[in-house]
Design an enzyme around this catalytic site. Structure first.
Site: not given
Length: 341
Positions: A82, A184, A220
């Site tokens: 990620r 992220k 989210e």
């Protein structure tokens, strides 16, 4: 492990200095060998890319003491993957995957005395991060970067047990359409700070964000993916290109299918469906699953039937199974657990 003098059960979920951190620098097109350091301070140019244009990304994972006394960490390979995606989107150099994983293991091992004992409820939080360190005045990527890993022992995310929270549907967005919501990046979290502070002032634990284009579909929260359970016990997770691919969520989906034999749907979830779900929760590294008891949509309260007083039965079993895998009381799938000591 756990050999420093700390009140493990009463640790906050916060930062404290530990023995060593890992640091590696990127210069002239390549990463140096990297090293463990006792220094926890960073010196960079006042014009560093991270300070001018927010060129930074990070990851979060944990190390645990298992029931049989081993120190382990959970699926760091997925965190490395990620972070690779984050770096590529932000035009940052990728730290090689095998070195990334080894650096995590080495940093935990160097801080073994700070890994909380089994049963304390505390864990060692691991924060790998990267930032542009060289001076940048024009809008462009930096030429030099620093990759670091810090660790800090943290207390139980839930003091006094897992209790349902109340969230609100947000009018603001956490990500732009076709933007950076699925990586992220630090900038995603910076833009959510005003909204979470306001939510807390209004008595809500979190903001539940909708898709930025139409404000119709559930995405989210500011720091966690969302899980739903239908009345017929299906696990449903929202699907969108601007949702961060949570490693906890992906692991819970595997647990739901392979351990609990539940049907799982990964699909767009319309906000009109909220009243139809039996259970709802947030999932992420910090809390694993945080149950939601109430969702407030501009004054309209949507009560989640199986989550008003305590975590619902399906999400509760999911949480117990995954934490059991992490703590060594439930057999883990191949490749999920990395033993450090």
């Amino acid at each position: 492990m756990g050999n420093v003098n700390l009140d493990w059960a009463n640790l906050p979920f916060g930062y404290m200095k530990t023995a060593k951190s890992f640091v590696s620098n990127y210069k002239n097109g390549e990463w140096d060998a990297g090293e463990l350091t006792t220094s926890h301070e960073i010196t960079i140019s006042e014009c560093a890319g991270v300070l001018q244009y927010a060129q930074t990304c990070f990851e979060g994972l944990k190390a645990y003491t298992t029931k049989d006394g081993h120190v382990v960490t959970f699926r760091p390979d997925l965190n490395a993957d990620r972070m690779k995606d984050s770096c590529e989107r932000l035009e940052m150099p990728v730290f090689p995957k095998e070195r990334w994983i080894q650096a995590v293991l080495d940093t935990v091992k160097a801080n073994i005395d700070y890994v909380p004992p089994y049963g304390s409820g505390a864990t060692l939080y691991v924060r790998p991060y990267m930032f542009g360190s060289s001076a940048v005045i024009g809008v462009k990527p930096a030429d030099e970067y620093q990759f670091r890993i810090l660790v800090t022992p943290v207390g139980p995310y839930f003091k006094g047990g897992v209790k349902p929270i109340t969230v609100r549907l947000s009018d603001l967005d956490r990500a732009a359409p076709h933007g950076t919501g699925d990586i992220k990046a630090g900038l995603n979290y910076a833009m959510s700070l005003h909204n979470i502070v306001d939510a807390h002032k209004q008595g809500f634990a979190e903001n539940m964000y909708l898709d930025p284009a139409t404000h119709t579909w559930i995405e989210e929260t500011g720091g966690a993916n969302i899980l739903f359970v239908t009345k017929d016990k299906k696990l449903v997770t929202p699907k969108s290109g601007s949702i961060l691919p949570s490693i906890t969520r992906r692991s819970l989906i595997a647990v739901a299918k392979d351990y609990l034999h539940l049907e799982v749907e990964e699909r767009p979830v319309n906000k009109s469906e909220l009243a139809d779900f039996e259970e709802c929760g947030l999932c992420g590294t910090a809390a694993v699953i945080s149950p939601i008891g109430k969702i407030v949509d501009h004054g309209k309260e949507i009560n989640i039937p199986a989550g008003m007083e305590k975590i619902g039965p399906v999400l509760g079993e999911l949480r117990e199974t995954l934490t059991g895998i992490q703590m060594g009381t439930v057999k883990a799938p191949e490749g999920w657990i990395y033993k450090i000591a």
